[in-house]
Design a protein around this motif. Structure first.
Motif, PDB file in Angstrom:
ATOM      1  N   ASP A 250       0.828  -1.213   0.000  1.00 54.24           N
ATOM      2  CA  ASP A 250       0.000   0.000   0.000  1.00 54.24           C
ATOM      3  C   ASP A 250       0.862   1.263   0.000  1.00 54.24           C
ATOM      4  OD1 ASP A 250       0.850   0.495   2.584  1.00 54.24           O
ATOM      5  OD2 ASP A 250      -1.028  -0.152   3.524  1.00 54.24           O
ATOM      6  N   LEU A 251       0.195   2.380  -0.197  1.00 56.10           N
ATOM      7  CA  LEU A 251       0.915   3.636  -0.408  1.00 56.10           C
ATOM      8  C   LEU A 251       1.798   4.008   0.781  1.00 56.10           C
ATOM      9  CD1 LEU A 251       1.441   6.071  -2.224  1.00 56.10           C
ATOM     10  CD2 LEU A 251      -0.588   7.173  -1.276  1.00 56.10           C
ATOM     11  N   ALA A 252       1.293   3.810   1.993  1.00 54.25           N
ATOM     12  CA  ALA A 252       2.081   4.179   3.167  1.00 54.25           C
ATOM     13  C   ALA A 252       3.359   3.349   3.229  1.00 54.25           C
ATOM     14  CB  ALA A 252       1.255   3.969   4.435  1.00 54.25           C
ATOM     15  N   SER A 253       3.233   2.066   2.908  1.00 57.22           N
ATOM     16  CA  SER A 253       4.395   1.189   2.976  1.00 57.22           C
ATOM     17  C   SER A 253       5.395   1.509   1.875  1.00 57.22           C
ATOM     18  CB  SER A 253       3.914  -0.271   2.911  1.00 57.22           C
ATOM     19  OG  SER A 253       4.843  -1.079   2.241  1.00 57.22           O
ATOM     20  N   VAL A 254       4.896   1.801   0.677  1.00 50.67           N
ATOM     21  CA  VAL A 254       5.778   2.164  -0.422  1.00 50.67           C
ATOM     22  C   VAL A 254       6.501   3.479  -0.113  1.00 50.67           C
ATOM     23  CG1 VAL A 254       5.823   2.878  -2.850  1.00 50.67           C
ATOM     24  CG2 VAL A 254       4.469   0.886  -2.167  1.00 50.67           C
ATOM     25  N   ALA A 255       5.766   4.425   0.438  1.00 53.67           N
ATOM     26  CA  ALA A 255       6.372   5.719   0.771  1.00 53.67           C
ATOM     27  C   ALA A 255       7.408   5.562   1.884  1.00 53.67           C
ATOM     28  CB  ALA A 255       5.291   6.718   1.180  1.00 53.67           C
ATOM     29  N   ALA A 256       7.109   4.726   2.859  1.00 50.18           N
ATOM     30  CA  ALA A 256       8.054   4.518   3.956  1.00 50.18           C
ATOM     31  C   ALA A 256       9.354   3.913   3.429  1.00 50.18           C
ATOM     32  CB  ALA A 256       7.442   3.609   5.020  1.00 50.18           C
ATOM     33  N   LEU A 257       9.211   2.941   2.523  1.00 49.35           N
ATOM     34  CA  LEU A 257      10.395   2.340   1.902  1.00 49.35           C
ATOM     35  C   LEU A 257      11.185   3.409   1.149  1.00 49.35           C
ATOM     36  CD1 LEU A 257      12.031  -0.210   1.011  1.00 49.35           C
ATOM     37  CD2 LEU A 257      10.500  -0.304  -0.983  1.00 49.35           C
ATOM     38  N   ALA A 258      10.496   4.254   0.425  1.00 47.74           N
ATOM     39  CA  ALA A 258      11.168   5.313  -0.345  1.00 47.74           C
ATOM     40  C   ALA A 258      11.999   6.204   0.578  1.00 47.74           C
ATOM     41  CB  ALA A 258      10.135   6.133  -1.113  1.00 47.74           C
ATOM     42  N   HIS A 259      11.422   6.566   1.711  1.00 49.38           N
ATOM     43  CA  HIS A 259      12.168   7.417   2.644  1.00 49.38           C
ATOM     44  C   HIS A 259      13.379   6.674   3.203  1.00 49.38           C
ATOM     45  CE1 HIS A 259       9.382  10.725   2.401  1.00 49.38           C
ATOM     46  NE2 HIS A 259       8.358   9.883   2.581  1.00 49.38           N
ATOM     47  N   ARG A 260      13.180   5.393   3.468  1.00 50.25           N
ATOM     48  CA  ARG A 260      14.287   4.594   4.001  1.00 50.25           C
ATOM     49  C   ARG A 260      15.430   4.521   2.976  1.00 50.25           C
ATOM     50  NH1 ARG A 260      15.351  -0.883   5.030  1.00 50.25           N
ATOM     51  NH2 ARG A 260      13.518  -1.748   3.992  1.00 50.25           N
ATOM     52  N   VAL A 261      15.104   4.296   1.729  1.00 51.96           N
ATOM     53  CA  VAL A 261      16.135   4.222   0.684  1.00 51.96           C
ATOM     54  C   VAL A 261      16.833   5.571   0.548  1.00 51.96           C
ATOM     55  CG1 VAL A 261      16.537   3.935  -1.792  1.00 51.96           C
ATOM     56  CG2 VAL A 261      15.020   2.345  -0.581  1.00 51.96           C
ATOM     57  N   ASN A 262      16.051   6.631   0.553  1.00 52.09           N
ATOM     58  CA  ASN A 262      16.643   7.961   0.428  1.00 52.09           C
ATOM     59  C   ASN A 262      17.655   8.211   1.534  1.00 52.09           C
ATOM     60  OD1 ASN A 262      17.027  10.676  -0.432  1.00 52.09           O
ATOM     61  ND2 ASN A 262      15.606  11.340   1.178  1.00 52.09           N
ATOM     62  N   GLU A 263      17.294   7.796   2.747  1.00 53.15           N
ATOM     63  CA  GLU A 263      18.209   8.059   3.860  1.00 53.15           C
ATOM     64  C   GLU A 263      19.468   7.200   3.812  1.00 53.15           C
ATOM     65  OE1 GLU A 263      15.314   7.964   7.057  1.00 53.15           O
ATOM     66  OE2 GLU A 263      14.659   9.801   6.032  1.00 53.15           O
ATOM     67  N   ALA A 264      19.424   6.124   3.055  1.00 50.99           N
ATOM     68  CA  ALA A 264      20.560   5.203   3.008  1.00 50.99           C
ATOM     69  C   ALA A 264      21.474   5.452   1.796  1.00 50.99           C
ATOM     70  CB  ALA A 264      20.057   3.765   2.972  1.00 50.99           C
ATOM     71  N   GLY A 265      21.147   6.440   0.971  1.00 51.45           N
ATOM     72  CA  GLY A 265      21.924   6.686  -0.245  1.00 51.45           C
ATOM     73  C   GLY A 265      22.743   7.960  -0.183  1.00 51.45           C
ATOM     74  N   ARG A 266      23.932   7.912  -0.752  1.00 46.43           N
ATOM     75  CA  ARG A 266      24.798   9.094  -0.827  1.00 46.43           C
ATOM     76  C   ARG A 266      25.499   9.129  -2.181  1.00 46.43           C
ATOM     77  NH1 ARG A 266      22.477   9.350   3.244  1.00 46.43           N
ATOM     78  NH2 ARG A 266      23.148  10.090   5.305  1.00 46.43           N
ATOM     79  N   SER A 267      25.704  10.331  -2.706  1.00 43.47           N
ATOM     80  CA  SER A 267      26.357  10.485  -4.011  1.00 43.47           C
ATOM     81  C   SER A 267      27.374  11.606  -3.995  1.00 43.47           C
ATOM     82  CB  SER A 267      25.314  10.807  -5.093  1.00 43.47           C
ATOM     83  OG  SER A 267      24.398   9.760  -5.251  1.00 43.47           O
ATOM     84  N   MET A 268      28.285  11.531  -4.969  1.00 41.28           N
ATOM     85  CA  MET A 268      29.279  12.596  -5.158  1.00 41.28           C
ATOM     86  C   MET A 268      29.690  12.575  -6.629  1.00 41.28           C
ATOM     87  SD  MET A 268      31.222  14.882  -3.566  1.00 41.28           S
ATOM     88  CE  MET A 268      32.676  15.838  -4.030  1.00 41.28           C
ATOM     89  N   GLY A 269      29.773  13.756  -7.248  1.00 39.75           N
ATOM     90  CA  GLY A 269      30.072  13.812  -8.682  1.00 39.75           C
ATOM     91  C   GLY A 269      31.210  14.743  -9.039  1.00 39.75           C
ATOM     92  N   MET A 270      31.725  14.554 -10.254  1.00 38.06           N
ATOM     93  CA  MET A 270      32.804  15.425 -10.739  1.00 38.06           C
ATOM     94  C   MET A 270      32.692  15.573 -12.260  1.00 38.06           C
ATOM     95  SD  MET A 270      35.063  13.424 -12.629  1.00 38.06           S
ATOM     96  CE  MET A 270      36.447  14.546 -12.591  1.00 38.06           C
ATOM     97  N   ALA A 271      33.268  16.638 -12.770  1.00 35.96           N
ATOM     98  CA  ALA A 271      33.181  16.898 -14.209  1.00 35.96           C
ATOM     99  C   ALA A 271      34.538  17.230 -14.802  1.00 35.96           C
ATOM    100  CB  ALA A 271      32.225  18.066 -14.472  1.00 35.96           C
ATOM    101  N   LEU A 272      34.764  16.695 -16.003  1.00 34.12           N
ATOM    102  CA  LEU A 272      35.952  17.069 -16.772  1.00 34.12           C
ATOM    103  C   LEU A 272      35.643  18.239 -17.698  1.00 34.12           C
ATOM    104  CD1 LEU A 272      37.217  13.523 -17.862  1.00 34.12           C
ATOM    105  CD2 LEU A 272      38.190  14.993 -16.087  1.00 34.12           C
TER     106      LEU A 272
END
Ligand SMILES: Nc1ncnc2c1ncn2[C@@H]1O[C@H](COP(=O)(O)OP(=O)(O)O)[C@@H](O)[C@H]1O
Ligand SMILES: Nc1ncnc2c1ncn2[C@@H]1O[C@H](COP(=O)(O)OP(=O)(O)O)[C@@H](O)[C@H]1O
Ligand SMILES: [Mg+2]
Ligand SMILES: [Mg+2]
Ligand SMILES: [Mg+2]
Ligand SMILES: [Mg+2]
Lengths: 332, 216, 332, 216
Positions: free
Chosen positions: A170-192
């Protein structure tokens, strides 16, 4: 400006037309610039919708399909779509179980999606939950700023959350998972190199032949700092260190994405992944699922970004679930 | 003291459109330095759509004029400027009635309602290096003149000067909102694109009202 | 030269190391620069092997896996691998049913693969058949020249022939199919920019900002002619016309690949495909299977190529068969 | 008339390696104009490997020297030049015995055997704009001097001059073999890279033999 285009203002419409011709498995609404699955999801399942400025292909249109998105709403190059577009897509994909909006954290995107969900709730009674992806460690996070940008984690989140929605949660569970994934992800980028926005007609920033930008996003905005060009092994360090300093990635299976910005060839992206993999291993980080390629780009920019997601068994299972989209495909 | 007519207010938006078109490349250049190189294209696309909409069917009243302008901006611009400028004009329209002209005071109050909308959407504060930094001083100046019995044209002229000063004051600032904030210290030393387009908005109002009936 | 590399001479080794780290489903022999399937094919089935210079990724290493190649042999950037490497791979993948060599038509590739099959036959008795792909209509074909270059058709051929080998057909039948596919494929390419060979350190050719090269191959060699930059619709015409003039593509299902050269982003490739699709439809050509993306590249060159393959029911069936490789994946 | 010793022949390959290394960038530039920008890197990689191989274990005889050089080129270069130069040296080695020196005539015959190998592999004809266009005239000149009783050094000098002339004559040609052939008419006006490295091969032989015992 050297591009395979007709006119700067026609890029988005022309590209969507080609996308529709190339992929009969999606349906493109050219007027509203929305990509849908050709075969909509079964009634009663939560719909997953994303969108944002164009120029990041395959994000988001390339991730529409079984196991991932139900619709992607395309704005002009680097410009969030409008509330009308988002509302139209939201109404169309809702099967009654509600809609999750996946929004990358940029002022414009957040405002336009907010207005869209207000409209959708008011006018059509569609239940909308929103996750705002904010994973870029190059940006300092504080109450007084716009917060971190949403970059690479968006791709992983769309895949994982799409699989959960496909399972019928259901929507609440899908949204909760989304927040959990967001909190567990990190990124860093660079350009030539800088990218060139078609409507601007020239590179967004000038970068001398012996310099690179560290901490760039996906809109051609300059990075946090500029420094002398360095070997891939040093660049890997500049990407890995701030990510590991921000979150502990040991003791859990990790999904690692080495992403190209659009103008860097695969031979270089694999090379970079090799350097990153060495550093991660030395730091005690276990990559359970690697992904290398152009997944969230910045037009023709040369460069790359690294995204790490601290996963668990559930997230890995959802990651491995079948996905059938033009941009990501396995298991079916 | 003459009220500002619907025709003049329509002319204001037309003039803003033409200033934006003239400055499209400049606004995008400013946005290239600290943003994503699209502010000129965004504003130009939006204001061209507004003018086209007004061409299709002339506005029936001042509230209709601004509400339609605001809705058109919201639905054609996207990005940060679409909701911000869109909300600004929507609220301005909502605060006015279905009249064929407005007093300087009513216009000032309407503009302030627009500012409130911008604040609600964007949550910017003074010194964040956004369009707010041109908009807020412009409205203060407008109200000051109007409250002191000045004409709408005089108020608009004061607002334009304040907007320009506000715009210029964004240059040394370190951005805390919008894309420029990602640059941290590197955002200092550049004008804010949104504050610059806001100065154009008041330049357009000043030019429209100067020498008009509203100047009497 | 701006590249994500450590040293110009180490590019290939470093990139292969990253490739191995990113894809546990393949096995990389770093010494001989060969990519194998991690799980070899069942005994008794024909093995399919390809190889060539590096710099065309995902070709060929990215096409190793179920339903496509058994091994890919990597030469230095734009330099054919040596006979020793090819012979080693040939011996390793042979299950007793013989090995098909897929060779792109370049003097160096043909000579090195020839020497390898001589060695393989003499030393280990492995039965080798060879198909030399020659599909580039930009090159005039004549008895007195090196003949047409092998470009885009290589990708399609590796997929189709790989599926046939997976079905258990014998070497003669697999080789016959390969020749048939080669004869039914045509390609044409263009470049907006030159690529930069790492060891050379600067662009292979200079191309002014308002010019493009028409009729380029995949090694940064200049094209047949240079002309003023043109809109995508004109470029599409420059690609489609010489292909249709060379072979009749009406009255049969066609596989169409709009391929990026490495430095052109997906948004432009889709746009180009849209223009191409319009022209093909107007010419009465029916595209049964479109494919858009970076499949056979030329390092960081900006530009694209078009490949058309005149298919039939059998070829389409083999095209649709499951393929599980890092570069091409569906049906499993 | 002194024979050419194994040491001198080994020195020839060393000198060729160092000329190739010195001209690596130049050869790649030539290949950039009408090929794929790797001839310098290819030849340099190959000859460095040859010298390393000879360092590991000194050659036992003239046939061993050239066979090992040829095999090393075949297995380290790839591209067109690997099989062509590799076959050239392999055939040269095969045509010689396990001797510690060769006569000018025997060397000439060996070089010709190498040329035959190149022809067999590459099927080039005169005027195709390939290394053949430097190699063939060089061997004709070598044989002419050797047959007329000249020393190996004199023959090598004549061969070098002929190779240079042959190399220069490739400039106006339209290529019919190798990558340059894809350019059609556009290949004219450029030296062939392989003919240029072949001229270096004979420059190395000339320099090695000049003033040596073989010059007597
Ligand atoms: N939170 C905010 N409040 C007020 N104005 C803002 C805010 N964020 C951004 N802006 C204004 O928007 C301008 C950028 O607009 P534009 O370039 O059109 O949109 P985007 O940033 O989405 O590309 C900035 O220069 C700034 O003046
Ligand atoms: N068929 C052939 N016969 C003789 N020489 C050839 C032939 N094809 C190519 N060559 C020579 O090879 C040279 C190119 O070598 P190189 O650049 O190392 O290989 P590649 O062309 O594979 O990149 C050409 O300049 C030409 O002299
Ligand atoms: Mg923008
Ligand atoms: Mg912007
Ligand atoms: Mg080569
Ligand atoms: Mg070459």
């Amino acid at each position: 400006m050297k591009k395979l285009i007709n006119t700067p203002d026609g890029v988005l419409a022309d590209s969507l037309a080609g996308y529709a011709a190339a992929h009969p498995e999606v349906r493109v609404d050219p007027e509203n610039r929305i990509v849908y699955r050709a075969t909509p999801k079964e009634a009663g399942k939560v719909a997953v919708l994303s969108g944002g400025g164009s120029g990041h292909e395959p994000l988001h249109g390339g991730y529409v399909g079984l196991g991932m998105l139900d619709a992607a709403v395309a704005g002009e190059v680097f410009t969030s779509p409008t509330p009308d577009q988002v509302q139209e897509a939201t109404k169309t994909v809702d099967t009654g179980a509600g809609v999750l909006h996946i929004v990358k954290n940029y002022t414009g995107d957040v405002m336009n999606f907010d207005m869209a969900s207000e409209l959708a709730a008011a006018e059509s009674g569609v239940q909308v939950e929103t996750v705002v992806v904010a994973d870029d460690v190059a940006v300092q996070d504080s109450l007084y700023t716009a917060g971190r940008r949403g970059v690479g984690t968006t791709v992983l989140l769309e895949k994982i959350v799409g699989a959960a929605a496909e399972e019928g949660r259901d929507l609440a569970s899908v949204a909760a998972l989304a927040h959990r994934v967001n909190e567990a992800g990190r990124s860093m980028g660079m350009a030539l190199t800088s990218c060139t926005v078609p409507a601007a007609g020239k590179p967004t920033f000038d970068l001398p032949d012996d310099q690179m930008e560290i901490g760039i996003g996906i809109h051609g905005e300059p990075g946090r700092h500029r420094q002398a060009l360095a070997p891939a092994s040093d660049i890997a360090q500049l990407l890995v260190e701030p990510i590991l300093a921000d979150l502990d990635f040991t003791g859990a299976p990790v999904i690692a994405m080495l992403n190209g910005m659009g103008g860097s060839p695969l031979i270089e992206l694999y090379l970079m992944y090799g350097e990153v993999a060495k550093l991660l291993e030395a730091a005690g980080v276990t990559v359970a699922r690697p992904l290398v390629g152009n997944y969230i780009t910045s037009l023709d920019m040369a460069g790359c970004s690294l995204t790490l997601l601290r996963a668990d068994d559930e997230i890995l299972r959802l990651w491995d679930a079948p996905v059938v989209t033009p941009g990501l495909r396995w298991g079916a | 003291m003459a009220d500002v007519s619907l025709d003049l207010l329509t002319e204001w938006l037309r003039r803003f459109q033409s200033l934006v078109a003239d400055n499209r490349v400049y606004l995008t250049e400013l946005d290239s330095a600290i943003g994503d190189a699209d502010h000129g294209a965004n504003m130009d696309r939006g204001m061209a759509a507004v003018v086209a909409k007004l061409q299709e069917a002339p506005p029936t009243a001042v509230d209709d004029l601004f509400k339609r302008a605001g809705m058109t901006l919201v639905s054609t611009v996207g990005g940060a400027s679409g909701p911000l400028y869109g909300t600004f004009f929507l609220r301005l329209g909502t605060s006015l009635g279905a009249e064929s002209s407005v007093t300087a005071e009513a216009l000032g109050a309407g503009l302030r309602a627009g500012l409130e909308g911008v604040l609600q959407r964007g949550k910017a504060e003074a010194g964040d290096k956004t369009m707010y930094d041109a908009l807020a001083p412009a409205l203060d100046a407008f109200d000051g003149v109007a409250a002191g019995g000045g004409t709408a044209a005089q108020a608009a002229h004061a607002a334009f000067e304040a907007a320009v000063a506000g715009r210029d004051a964004t240059e040394p600032l370190v951005a805390r909102k919008g894309r420029a904030s990602y640059l941290g210290e590197r955002s200092a030393g550049h004008l804010d694109p949104g504050a610059t387009s806001t100065a154009l908005l008041f330049q357009a109002l000043d030019e429209t009202l100067a020498g008009s009936a509203a100047a009497e």
